[in-house]
Design an enzyme around this catalytic site. Structure first.
Site, PDB file in Angstrom:
ATOM      1  N   GLU A   1      -0.939  14.053   6.989  1.00  0.00           N
ATOM      2  CA  GLU A   1      -0.568  15.232   7.790  1.00  0.00           C
ATOM      3  C   GLU A   1      -1.860  15.903   8.236  1.00  0.00           C
ATOM      4  OE1 GLU A   1       2.156  17.763   5.664  1.00  0.00           O
ATOM      5  OE2 GLU A   1       3.691  16.234   5.611  1.00  0.00           O
TER       6      GLU A   1
ATOM      7  N   HIS B   1       3.508  27.395  11.848  1.00  0.00           N
ATOM      8  CA  HIS B   1       3.613  25.935  11.943  1.00  0.00           C
ATOM      9  C   HIS B   1       3.601  25.570  13.420  1.00  0.00           C
ATOM     10  CE1 HIS B   1       4.842  21.803  11.481  1.00  0.00           C
ATOM     11  NE2 HIS B   1       4.698  21.923  10.173  1.00  0.00           N
TER      12      HIS B   1
ATOM     13  N   HIS C   1       5.516  30.285   9.219  1.00  0.00           N
ATOM     14  CA  HIS C   1       5.881  29.204   8.305  1.00  0.00           C
ATOM     15  C   HIS C   1       5.507  29.496   6.856  1.00  0.00           C
ATOM     16  CE1 HIS C   1       6.601  25.103   6.982  1.00  0.00           C
ATOM     17  NE2 HIS C   1       5.341  24.942   6.620  1.00  0.00           N
TER      18      HIS C   1
ATOM     19  N   ARG D   1      -3.501  27.301   4.565  1.00  0.00           N
ATOM     20  CA  ARG D   1      -3.119  26.274   3.579  1.00  0.00           C
ATOM     21  C   ARG D   1      -3.121  24.877   4.202  1.00  0.00           C
ATOM     22  NH1 ARG D   1       1.533  23.642   2.791  1.00  0.00           N
ATOM     23  NH2 ARG D   1       2.807  25.113   3.980  1.00  0.00           N
TER      24      ARG D   1
HETATM   25  C1  SIN Z   1       5.537  19.838   7.344  1.00  0.00           C
HETATM   26  O1  SIN Z   1       6.203  18.906   6.915  1.00  0.00           O
HETATM   27  O2  SIN Z   1       4.950  19.814   8.433  1.00  0.00           O
HETATM   28  C2  SIN Z   1       5.426  21.079   6.536  1.00  0.00           C
HETATM   29  C3  SIN Z   1       4.815  20.771   5.238  1.00  0.00           C
HETATM   30  C4  SIN Z   1       3.996  21.926   4.761  1.00  0.00           C
HETATM   31  O3  SIN Z   1       4.264  23.066   5.100  1.00  0.00           O
HETATM   32  O4  SIN Z   1       3.033  21.666   4.054  1.00  0.00           O
END
Ligand code: SIN
Length: 540
Positions: A123, A244, A352, A387
């Site tokens: 990610e 997010h 988020h 974060r």
């Molecule tokens: C996501 O799956 O993009 C969110 C995961 C997160 O907030 O770390």
């Protein structure tokens, strides 16, 4: 200051009270039981509600070949933009793999690769594949399922559902001695009551409902952070609200919880495009579409402004078998008439995650003896100004275990509750939507002195909209009001741009702001203070 509420009509006692039934609350309750202490677990809705079950992407842990806690640490520090507490990050990344193994031993099942190993994806902000996932994109639901089963199998944990925690009970020398709470129950446990205890762990999740659009569920009204503030505890880093980047855009009139499109979709090859169908992230950051979340959100926002649009698009058409890899996301897109294997997905940033919260040490202790905080409710300093993706479930697993150990060593019993002299306060329910609009207008992805001062003025106007009509709506609205004010005050004071705090009028980061902003309530007034970083990160 305390919430206006009727006097407690019933009393319970327990060694420990845990508030919240997400990963942080459930893990802490289970770990406390391993020290043989009794636990009452209080949850606002049913036990399986809350943010954890909505988590899609997964849990970050250095478990893959060639990965190491040190690599995970470096990525966490880079995302945190100079404000991470190095000690907290080291705890998170080194104790993380063992905490994940404990979770697996408790029955959580993660997706496997064709060779039978745990499948790891990537990610934003991670330089390696280190995200464990379950059910494709239903990691939180699987983590919740496994932990809930363990909690329900343990007769030493009493669960009280439909219970909104109100305020802390304190001793004369300001130690925690219990909490008051409101239960929609029946018989002897209906209405306002109190639980007497020597340790309270606040794990109430996020505060996303402060904004009009959020990935957080309706229960995320920051009740734990607001309770801690009213009790006199320190909170920190609250200006760092993470937006997010890719939340399904359902139109400007769509309010409340919005469907998340996990970063893992970009991890598997999806790209962001603007209205001219151009990729724009490659020019903005070396990690392109997988840059840290704050950078992607800011760039999307910039594209939206340039093109005068309210969203951009995510192109996931290159992902083979999208519906199998991301079944939850596929379903929510299909429900809104979008087929991700054929169509571009409209997305925009939405609130988020709160990187800050109740300021705690490496054992989850707040500034009030006996009051602990865990997970999103806490500010351990592990996230700094932003974060890193999928570090949140991990934080609940790691720090929940440390809190339990600390409580087992230091629990005090039979504390005398002091007569509460705090002034009751309650904001009218009607103000909730106004608060959310003020925050969305003035304190979003991009802020300025002007927008923040306007938000502050409007919140001051709302502070006069008081009521005596105590109930769940007005208690939650009061919590949202207090948190909104705390966020605005810190955001106004921090005259720089760092991580998820972006000021139009101060576009760069400055070394002078390598400090943490701490706040507390003194006689009903917010007092804000600069505090040095305890274990400063080496990265900027
Ligand atoms: C996501 O799956 O993009 C969110 C995961 C997160 O907030 O770390």
């Amino acid at each position: 200051m305390k919430l206006s509420a009727p006097p407690a009509g019933w009393t319970l006692k327990s060694d420990v009270v845990v508030v919240g039934s997400g990963v942080a609350g459930l893990t802490t309750a289970l770990q406390i039981r391993s020290h043989n202490l009794s636990v009452i677990l209080v949850t606002k809705s049913t036990i399986d509600e809350g943010s954890t079950k909505w988590a899609q992407g997964g849990i970050a842990a250095a478990l893959g070949p060639g990965d190491s806690p040190s690599d995970h640490k470096n990525d966490t520090l880079t995302a945190g933009a100079g404000l991470c507490d190095l000690g907290a990050v080291e705890v998170l990344v080194t104790e993380g793999p063992e905490a994940v193994r404990r979770l697996i031993a408790r029955g959580a099942v993660f997706d496997k690769s064709e060779t039978g190993e745990i499948a790891l994806t990537r990610e934003g902000g991670h330089l390696r594949d280190r995200i464990l996932h379950a059910g494709g994109d239903a990691t939180g639901a699987e983590v919740s399922r496994a932990l809930l089963k363990a909690v329900q199998d343990d007769p030493g944990i009493e669960v009280i559902e439909h219970a909104l925690v109100l305020d802390a009970l304190l001793t004369e020398d300001l130690q925690i001695a219990g909490v008051t709470l409101h239960v929609i129950g029946e018989g002897s446990r209906d209405g306002v009551g109190q639980i007497e205890t020597g340790a309270v762990v606040l794990a109430t999740g996020g505060l996303g409902q402060v904004f009009s659009q959020t990935t957080n569920p309706a229960v995320s009204t920051g009740d734990g952070v607001a309770l801690a503030l009213r009790a006199g505890a320190k909170i920190a880093d609250v200006e760092f609200i993470q937006f997010h980047p890719t939340v399904l855009f359902l139109g400007n009139r769509s309010k409340g919880q919005q469907p998340l499109i996990s970063e893992a979709v970009r991890g598997e090859g999806a790209i962001l495009v603007n209205g001219k169908n151009e990729r724009f992230m490659s020019a903005a950051h070396p990690l392109a579409d997988l840059a840290p979340r704050d950078i992607v959100a800011r760039e999307i926002f910039r594209q939206m402004e340039l093109e005068k649009r309210d969203h951009i698009w995510l192109d996931a058409r290159s992902i083979i078998k999208f519906s199998e890899r991301f079944p939850t996301i596929y379903q929510s897109c299909i429900e809104h008439g979008i087929d991700p294997s054929k169509d571009l997905i409209p997305v925009a940033p939405a609130s988020h995650y709160a990187s800050g919260g109740i300021r705690v040490d490496l054992n989850g202790r707040s500034s009030i003896p006996g009051l602990y905080a865990c997970g999103e409710t806490a500010c351990t300093g592990a996230h700094g100004a932003n974060r890193l993706a999928s570090n949140s479930l991990l934080e609940g697993l790691v720090f929940g275990a440390r809190i339990a150990f600390d409580i087992a060593l230091s629990l005090k019993r039979d504390l005398e509750i002091n007569n509460d002299q705090r002034t009751p306060f309650l904001i009218d329910t009607q103000a909730r939507q106004e608060i959310q609009e003020i925050m969305t207008q003035g304190v979003g992805v991009l802020r300025s002195k002007e927008s923040l001062e306007k938000a502050l003025q409007e919140l001051d106007r709302i502070s006069k909209k008081t009521t005596t009509d105590a109930g769940i709506d007005s208690w939650e609205t009061t919590n949202l009001f207090l948190l909104a004010k705390a966020i605005v005050l810190s955001a106004l004071m921090r005259e720089e741009s760092r991580g998820s705090h972006r000021r139009e009028d101060f576009p760069g980061a400055q070394d002078r702001w390598l400090i943490r902003l701490e706040q507390k309530l003194v006689n009903g007034e917010f007092v804000i203070k600069e505090s040095p970083l305890t274990f400063q990160s080496r990265e900027k």
